[in-house]
Design a protein around this motif. Structure first.
Motif, PDB file in Angstrom:
ATOM      1  N   ASN A   1      -5.847  -1.860  -6.087  1.00  0.00           N
ATOM      2  CA  ASN A   1      -4.473  -1.673  -6.530  1.00  0.00           C
ATOM      3  C   ASN A   1      -4.345  -1.719  -8.045  1.00  0.00           C
ATOM      4  O   ASN A   1      -3.605  -0.924  -8.638  1.00  0.00           O
ATOM      5  CB  ASN A   1      -3.566  -2.736  -5.896  1.00  0.00           C
ATOM      6  CG  ASN A   1      -3.272  -2.455  -4.435  1.00  0.00           C
ATOM      7  OD1 ASN A   1      -2.507  -1.562  -4.095  1.00  0.00           O
ATOM      8  ND2 ASN A   1      -3.894  -3.219  -3.545  1.00  0.00           N
TER       9      ASN A   1
ATOM     10  N   ALA B   1       0.792   3.997  -3.001  1.00  0.00           N
ATOM     11  CA  ALA B   1       0.461   5.383  -2.659  1.00  0.00           C
ATOM     12  C   ALA B   1       1.596   6.324  -3.046  1.00  0.00           C
ATOM     13  O   ALA B   1       1.352   7.442  -3.522  1.00  0.00           O
ATOM     14  CB  ALA B   1       0.157   5.498  -1.163  1.00  0.00           C
ATOM     15  N   ASN B   2       2.846   5.881  -2.864  1.00  0.00           N
ATOM     16  CA  ASN B   2       3.986   6.698  -3.274  1.00  0.00           C
ATOM     17  C   ASN B   2       4.009   6.916  -4.778  1.00  0.00           C
ATOM     18  O   ASN B   2       4.256   8.028  -5.254  1.00  0.00           O
ATOM     19  CB  ASN B   2       5.289   6.024  -2.835  1.00  0.00           C
ATOM     20  CG  ASN B   2       5.758   6.493  -1.475  1.00  0.00           C
ATOM     21  OD1 ASN B   2       6.118   7.646  -1.292  1.00  0.00           O
ATOM     22  ND2 ASN B   2       5.728   5.608  -0.505  1.00  0.00           N
TER      23      ASN B   2
ATOM     24  N   THR C   1       0.829  -1.210   0.000  1.00  0.00           N
ATOM     25  CA  THR C   1       0.000   0.000   0.000  1.00  0.00           C
ATOM     26  C   THR C   1       0.860   1.256   0.000  1.00  0.00           C
ATOM     27  O   THR C   1       0.565   2.230  -0.712  1.00  0.00           O
ATOM     28  CB  THR C   1      -0.929   0.002   1.225  1.00  0.00           C
ATOM     29  OG1 THR C   1      -1.705  -1.192   1.248  1.00  0.00           O
ATOM     30  CG2 THR C   1      -1.860   1.204   1.184  1.00  0.00           C
TER      31      THR C   1
ATOM     32  N   ILE D   1       0.612   8.995   3.615  1.00  0.00           N
ATOM     33  CA  ILE D   1       0.827   7.745   2.884  1.00  0.00           C
ATOM     34  C   ILE D   1       1.004   6.585   3.853  1.00  0.00           C
ATOM     35  O   ILE D   1       0.389   5.519   3.701  1.00  0.00           O
ATOM     36  CB  ILE D   1       2.055   7.881   1.961  1.00  0.00           C
ATOM     37  CG1 ILE D   1       1.721   8.783   0.766  1.00  0.00           C
ATOM     38  CG2 ILE D   1       2.529   6.508   1.474  1.00  0.00           C
ATOM     39  CD1 ILE D   1       2.914   9.108  -0.110  1.00  0.00           C
TER      40      ILE D   1
ATOM     41  N   THR E   1      -2.247   5.755   5.828  1.00  0.00           N
ATOM     42  CA  THR E   1      -3.155   4.985   4.970  1.00  0.00           C
ATOM     43  C   THR E   1      -2.691   3.540   4.838  1.00  0.00           C
ATOM     44  O   THR E   1      -3.500   2.606   4.902  1.00  0.00           O
ATOM     45  CB  THR E   1      -3.244   5.633   3.576  1.00  0.00           C
ATOM     46  OG1 THR E   1      -3.693   6.988   3.702  1.00  0.00           O
ATOM     47  CG2 THR E   1      -4.200   4.861   2.683  1.00  0.00           C
ATOM     48  N   ALA E   2      -1.388   3.353   4.662  1.00  0.00           N
ATOM     49  CA  ALA E   2      -0.842   2.007   4.516  1.00  0.00           C
ATOM     50  C   ALA E   2      -1.062   1.183   5.779  1.00  0.00           C
ATOM     51  O   ALA E   2      -1.443   0.001   5.712  1.00  0.00           O
ATOM     52  CB  ALA E   2       0.650   2.080   4.184  1.00  0.00           C
TER      53      ALA E   2
ATOM     54  N   THR F   1      -5.560   1.506  -9.417  1.00  0.00           N
ATOM     55  CA  THR F   1      -4.541   2.540  -9.215  1.00  0.00           C
ATOM     56  C   THR F   1      -3.441   2.434 -10.267  1.00  0.00           C
ATOM     57  O   THR F   1      -2.950   3.448 -10.770  1.00  0.00           O
ATOM     58  CB  THR F   1      -3.939   2.427  -7.810  1.00  0.00           C
ATOM     59  OG1 THR F   1      -4.982   2.451  -6.833  1.00  0.00           O
ATOM     60  CG2 THR F   1      -2.977   3.583  -7.535  1.00  0.00           C
TER      61      THR F   1
END
Length: 369
Positions: free
Chosen positions: A201, A124-125, A120, A158, A161-162, A204
C-alpha cells in the motif's frame, strides 16, 4: 529441544481467539468503562455520518448527468468504498472490548477482512483514477474515451481484488501454524502478511504521488505556453480544477492511512518491541475519518456537486413534510467541454426544486440559459 520446536510449530486450529490474544500479551477488557462507552458511541455516530455522506455522493453522481463520465464513476466507486469502510468500522465497534471474547475465529477474521477490503478498494480506486487522469490529460482530453462497459469491468476487478486481499489472512496467511509469527495488533494475523500488505500500500501511494506530480508539471508547462484568451486555456483551467480536487482526495487518503500502515509495518518488523498496541486505536480512528473527508472535499471544491447535494436535501425535506410535489430524476444535458466538470454558478436549493417543477425539459435547466 526438537520436541519443543515441533510442538511450537504445530497448527493451533482448536484454540480460540482469547488464546492468541494472551499469547501476544494483548489484553481483552473484562467490562465496559464509561470511557469505552463514550468512544463506541462517538464511533458509531461517525459511522452513520460516513455512510449517509458517501451515499449522498453516490446518489448525486447517479442522478446528475454532468457526472456521467469515467472519472466520476470511479469517484463514485471511491464513495462506495468509503461507505463500506463506515460499515466495517461499525462492525468493529460492535465486536470490540469485552465482546471480543465471544467471537469465534471465523467472526474475528470477518471483522478484520472488512477493514482490509475497504482499504484495498480505496487504494485500487485511487490508482485507477490516477491512471485515467494521466491518460486523458497527457492526450489533451477532458474525459476518457473509456466505454461504460470497461468502467464497469474495472470497478468489478477492483472489488474482486479487494475481496481476495481481505480473504488471504483467513485462508492461508495467518499465524495459526507459526505462533512466533503472530502480530500484536491483529493477533491471528501473520506479521509477514502485515509487512507485505503495508509495503504494498505504501508503494502504491508513492506511485500515485509520482503520477500526479508528473501530471501537474505537464499541465503547468502547457498553461504557460497558452494565451489566456484561448479556449485551450479555459479547458486547461477546468482540468486543473478537477486535478486539485482529486489531489486533495489523494492527499487526505495518504495523511489518514499512512500512520496506520506504518503501525502495521512496525508491528510486522518488531513485534512486541514496537509497542503498537498503545497507539493502534488512534491510527484506526484517523483512518476512518478519511471516509468522511472525501464528501466534504467534493462539496467544497465542486459547485455542481454542492448544487446537487442541496437539491437532494431540498427534495428529501419536502417529501418528509408530505408535500404534493414529487421530485423527478435529475438529468442535466451535457455542457460545453470547458463546463463539463460542473464548475458553474451557484444556485439555492429551493430554486433548484422550483426549476424542476416549472420546466418540462429533460433534467435541470442550465441557470445561465
Amino acid at each position: 529441544m526438537a520436541t519443543e520446536s515441533s510442538v511450537w510449530n504445530t497448527c493451533n486450529y482448536n484454540h480460540n481467539v482469547t488464546f492468541f490474544y494472551d499469547l501476544v500479551g494483548k489484553n481483552i477488557s473484562v467490562g465496559w468503562t464509561p470511557r469505552d462507552s463514550v468512544v463506541i458511541g462517538l464511533g458509531l455516530t461517525l459511522c452513520v455520518i460516513v455512510v449517509l455522506a458517501n451515499l449522498m455522493v453516490m446518489v448525486a453522481i447517479l442522478l446528475n448527468r454532468r457526472f456521467h463520465f469515467p472519472i466520476y464513476y470511479l469517484l463514485g466507486n471511491m464513495a462506495a468504498a468509503d461507505l463500506f469502510a463506515g460499515v466495517a468500522y461499525a462492525n468493529l465497534m460492535l465486536n470490540t472490548g469485552p465482546w471480543t471474547r465471544m467471537l469465534t475465529k471465523e467472526q474475528w477474521y470477518i471483522r478484520g477482512a472488512l477493514i482490509d477490503i475497504s482499504l484495498t478498494a480505496s487504494v485500487a480506486n485511487l490508482l485507477a483514477v490516477a491512471v485515467e487522469r494521466h491518460q486523458t490529460i497527457i492526450t489533451m482530453q477532458l474525459h476518457s474515451n473509456m466505454t461504460k462497459r470497461r468502467v464497469v469491468l474495472l470497478i468489478v476487478c477492483i472489488w474482486v481484488t479487494a475481496i481476495i486481499m481481505g480473504l488471504v489472512p483467513s485462508t492461508f496467511w495467518n499465524c495459526e501454524c507459526d505462533l512466533e509469527d503472530c502480530s500484536t495488533v491483529a493477533p491471528l494475523y501473520s506479521r509477514r502478511f502485515l509487512i507485505f500488505w503495508a509495503v504494498l500500500n505504501l508503494l502504491t501511494f508513492f506511485i500515485m504521488v509520482a503520477v500526479y506530480t508528473r501530471i501537474f508539471i505537464y499541465v503547468r508547462y502547457q498553461s504557460r505556453s497558452m494565451s489566456q484568451h484561448t479556449s485551450e486555456m479555459r479547458h486547461n483551467q477546468t482540468v486543473v480544477n478537477l486535478m486539485k480536487t482529486i489531489s486533495m482526495v489523494l492527499g487526505a487518503f495518504v495523511i489518514c492511512w499512512t500512520p496506520g500502515l506504518m503501525t502495521l509495518l512496525l508491528d510486522g518488523l518488531l513485534g512486541k518491541a514496537s509497542h503498537a498496541n498503545s497507539y493502534e486505536k488512534y491510527c484506526l480512528v484517523i483512518a476512518e475519518c478519511n471516509s468522511l473527508v472525501n464528501p466534504i472535499i467534493y462539496s467544497l471544491r465542486d459547485d455542481e456537486m454542492r448544487r446537487t447535494f442541496k437539491w437532494i436535501l431540498c427534495c428529501l425535506c419536502q417529501r418528509g413534510a408530505h408535500q404534493q410535489r414529487e421530485p423527478s430524476t435529475v438529468e442535466i444535458n451535457s455542457p460545453l467541454p470547458e463546463e463539463t466538470l460542473g464548475f458553474v454558478q451557484k444556485s439555492a436549493a429551493q430554486a433548484l426544486c422550483k426549476t424542476q417543477d416549472t420546466n418540462d425539459k429533460d433534467g435541470w435547466t442550465d441557470p445561465r440559459v
